[in-house]
Write a protein that holds these residues in place. Sequence first.
Motif, mmCIF file in Angstrom:
data_model
loop_
_atom_site.group_PDB
_atom_site.id
_atom_site.type_symbol
_atom_site.label_atom_id
_atom_site.label_comp_id
_atom_site.label_asym_id
_atom_site.label_seq_id
_atom_site.Cartn_x
_atom_site.Cartn_y
_atom_site.Cartn_z
ATOM 1 N N MET A 1 0.818 -1.071 -0.026
ATOM 2 C CA MET A 1 -0.100 0.057 0.044
ATOM 3 C C MET A 1 1.132 1.190 0.022
ATOM 4 O O MET A 1 1.853 1.360 0.968
ATOM 5 N N SER A 2 0.424 2.171 -1.092
ATOM 6 C CA SER A 2 1.264 3.578 -0.958
ATOM 7 C C SER A 2 1.148 4.330 0.424
ATOM 8 O O SER A 2 0.002 4.307 1.092
ATOM 9 N N ALA A 3 2.099 5.126 0.600
ATOM 10 C CA ALA A 3 2.076 5.875 1.794
ATOM 11 C C ALA A 3 0.959 6.974 1.936
ATOM 12 O O ALA A 3 0.039 7.087 2.806
ATOM 13 N N PRO A 4 0.745 7.672 0.645
ATOM 14 C CA PRO A 4 -0.694 8.603 0.390
ATOM 15 C C PRO A 4 -1.852 7.866 0.900
ATOM 16 O O PRO A 4 -2.677 8.281 1.543
ATOM 17 N N ARG A 5 -2.023 6.642 0.259
ATOM 18 C CA ARG A 5 -3.135 5.954 0.588
ATOM 19 C C ARG A 5 -3.364 5.581 1.930
ATOM 20 O O ARG A 5 -4.377 5.639 2.683
ATOM 21 N N HIS A 6 -2.193 5.059 2.606
ATOM 22 C CA HIS A 6 -2.393 4.469 3.976
ATOM 23 C C HIS A 6 -2.773 5.930 4.920
ATOM 24 O O HIS A 6 -3.309 5.885 5.732
#
Length: 66
Positions: A1-6
């Motif tokens: 999972m990408s940082a912005p999504r997280h």
Amino acid sequence: MSAPRHLGIAALAAIVWALYQGLVGAAVARFVPGGPLVAVAVSIVAAIGLGIVLDLVLARVTRPRT
């Protein structure tokens, strides 16, 4: 999972938790005498209890059927 999504999911979860705790706290403060400190303590216990009940119900509803 990408940082912005997280971070987006974590921010949404924090907002939902704050609303939940605020509603439980407001409900408890309305019915429990003794001032804000008592209401906070009771609302924390009530929120934890509601969370446990919700976890048990969701575990039962979402468990795989064999």
